[in-house]
Design a protein around this motif. Structure first.
Motif, PDB file in Angstrom:
ATOM      1  N   ALA A   1       0.813  -1.226   0.000  1.00 38.44           N
ATOM      2  CA  ALA A   1       0.000   0.000   0.000  1.00 38.44           C
ATOM      3  C   ALA A   1       0.844   1.272   0.000  1.00 38.44           C
ATOM      4  N   GLY A   2       2.036   1.208   0.597  1.00 37.07           N
ATOM      5  CA  GLY A   2       2.821   2.430   0.741  1.00 37.07           C
ATOM      6  C   GLY A   2       3.840   2.670  -0.364  1.00 37.07           C
ATOM      7  N   LEU A   3       3.963   1.683  -1.268  1.00 37.37           N
ATOM      8  CA  LEU A   3       5.082   1.762  -2.219  1.00 37.37           C
ATOM      9  C   LEU A   3       5.052   3.025  -3.083  1.00 37.37           C
ATOM     10  N   GLY A   4       3.855   3.439  -3.490  1.00 34.66           N
ATOM     11  CA  GLY A   4       3.734   4.648  -4.336  1.00 34.66           C
ATOM     12  C   GLY A   4       4.232   5.894  -3.623  1.00 34.66           C
ATOM     13  N   SER A   5       4.256   5.861  -2.308  1.00 34.62           N
ATOM     14  CA  SER A   5       4.753   6.997  -1.530  1.00 34.62           C
ATOM     15  C   SER A   5       6.148   6.723  -0.987  1.00 34.62           C
ATOM     16  N   GLY A   6       6.762   5.639  -1.469  1.00 34.12           N
ATOM     17  CA  GLY A   6       8.131   5.317  -1.039  1.00 34.12           C
ATOM     18  C   GLY A   6       8.195   4.699   0.342  1.00 34.12           C
ATOM     19  N   ILE A   7       7.096   4.066   0.790  1.00 31.79           N
ATOM     20  CA  ILE A   7       7.101   3.419   2.117  1.00 31.79           C
ATOM     21  C   ILE A   7       6.994   1.904   1.911  1.00 31.79           C
ATOM     22  N   THR A   8       7.953   1.171   2.446  1.00 36.04           N
ATOM     23  CA  THR A   8       7.966  -0.291   2.230  1.00 36.04           C
ATOM     24  C   THR A   8       7.130  -1.008   3.303  1.00 36.04           C
ATOM     25  N   ASP A   9       6.756  -2.249   2.983  1.00 33.23           N
ATOM     26  CA  ASP A   9       6.025  -3.079   3.956  1.00 33.23           C
ATOM     27  C   ASP A   9       6.873  -3.262   5.212  1.00 33.23           C
TER      28      ASP A   9
END
Ligand SMILES: NC(=O)C1=CN([C@@H]2O[C@H](COP(=O)(O)OP(=O)(O)OC[C@H]3O[C@@H](n4cnc5c(N)ncnc54)[C@H](O)[C@@H]3O)[C@@H](O)[C@H]2O)C=CC1
Ligand SMILES: CC(=O)C(=O)O
Length: 381
Positions: free
Chosen positions: A39-47
């Motif tokens: 969910a966070g990848l588009g904002s540069g946040i990894t699982d």
């Protein structure tokens, strides 16, 4: 409470409803946070960052909707999500229900409590959960407008700031609130000839004070809008009546009078748009169409394109309210916080926000009939 954060699925919507810092805050307060993988990848946040902060990652959106008591996201759910709603679930997100009859029907049918970021309103009349995204969209509106004015993008071939010996482009901003003010900042910075139109004379006075002679102001009348739009290279639609469909202030006749290759950016499209010919929502993948020779840009999730900035700006303001909802439960949270209570648009199968009910021709049930909140909830000081 279990707070669930699904991955956004709107076209090029790269924002996400929570950051690792938000996860940690909720978990430390005794809550569980479940997040759809990626969910966070588009904002540069990894699982991994989410897990390190205390979240549980779930493989599918359906798992998140199934487990969560409260869904916390960014944009309104799309039709493929409607079947995932659970009866009595809290949905905390931008909803923009006035132009969305089908979503409203789905929320009513499932008796979801929909709390709309964009109608949470303080006693001073400010919209704290809309403001940061309006700042982003206002600034972006001039960037995208300048781009589409370029000839290779179909525009008139006009440079916003002009050059010595050639006048700058004319930018007309309709609505001088957060979007309008931020658009003006960028347009003034680029050297454009800027006019701001608003119906509120006090607001125009304030804008005149902060921008001085670098902008012109006009009170909003149909005559003033017609005259300003006729001359404009770039029109930015930025009006809002909270919760309601945007009024159509720029008519088709006014658009016909514009120069071919001029550009309209209708930021208010998320509330149905304030330009008559902005009759469809566009996407980041396919952002414009041309009508009467004028380029129309009508993307309803502009901040999604600058997701990293926008996710952090949005969650800075949503988290405190999410924490109130999770820790106190809906009934106590809205009793204690009138701004949050104004966010409740639908609950128990009823429309509890008047402007939404009016826009969709549905029965209106004031929130005080369902919950312990003041009778004059919507009275803004
Ligand atoms: N497309 C997108 O991605 C985004 C869209 N928005 C939308 O932009 C719109 C504007 O938002 P904000 O600037 O935050 O609202 P705001 O409440 O700060 O400002 C709205 C302004 O419109 C003025 N207004 C209302 N009726 C008017 C009329 N008849 N003539 C002239 N002015 C009028 C008000 O006086 C106010 O100054 C909203 O629909 C908001 O949801 C915001 C962020 C992102
Ligand atoms: C305000 C809004 O709809 C957005 O940020 O996408």
């Amino acid at each position: 409470m279990i707070v669930g954060v699904p991955r956004e699925i709107k076209d090029n919507e790269n924002r996400v409803g929570i950051t690792p810092s938000g996860v940690e805050t909720l978990v430390k307060a005794g809550h569980q946070v479940v997040i759809e993988a990626g969910a966070g990848l588009g904002s540069g946040i990894t699982d991994e960052e989410y897990v390190a902060a205390g979240a549980r990652m779930l493989p599918t959106k359906a798992d998140v909707y199934e487990q969560a008591d409260m869904i916390m996201k960014v944009k309104e759910p799309l039709p493929e999500e409607y079947d995932l709603f659970k009866e009595g679930q809290l949905l905390f997100t931008y909803l923009h229900l006035a132009p969305e009859p089908e979503l409203t029907r789905a929320l009513l049918a499932k008796k979801v409590t929909g709390i709309a970021y964009e109608t949470i309103q303080t006693n001073r009349g400010t919209l704290p959960l809309l403001m940061p995204m309006s700042e982003v969209a206002g600034r972006m509106s001039v960037q995208v407008g300048a781009q589409f004015l370029e000839k290779p993008y179909g525009g008139r071939g006009v440079l916003l700031g002009g050059v010595p010996g050639v006048p700058p482009a004319k930018v007309v901003i309709i609505g001088g609130g957060t979007v309008g003010t931020n658009a003006a900042k960028i347009a003034v910075g680029m050297g454009a000839d800027v006019t701001i139109i608003d119906k509120n004379a006090e607001r125009l006075r304030y804008l005149d004070d902060i921008f001085g002679s670098r902008i012109k102001t006009l009170i909003s009348t149909s005559y003033n809008i017609k005259e300003a739009v006729k001359e404009a290279d770039l029109v930015i639609g930025a009006v809002l009546i909270p919760g309601a469909r945007a009024p159509k202030l720029v008519t088709e006749e006014m658009v016909k009078a514009m120069q071919p290759g001029s550009v309209i950016v209708d930021v208010a499209i998320d509330q149905g748009g304030c330009v008559e010919t902005a009759d469809r929502v566009t996407t980041h993948s396919n952002p414009i169409y041309i009508k009467h020779g004028v380029i129309h840009y009508a993307v309803a999730n502009m901040p999604g394109a600058v997701a990293r900035t926008s996710t952090y700006a949005l969650t800075n303001v949503t988290l405190p309210y999410a924490l109130e909802l999770a820790s106190k439960g809906l009934a106590q949270a809205v009793k204690d916080d009138i701004a949050l209570a104004r966010g409740v648009n639908v609950m128990d199968g009823k429309v509890t926000y008047k402007a939404v009910a009016e826009a969709l021709n549905l029965e209106y049930t004031p929130l005080h009939e369902l919950m312990d909140v003041p009778v004059d909830l919507m009275r803004i000081a």
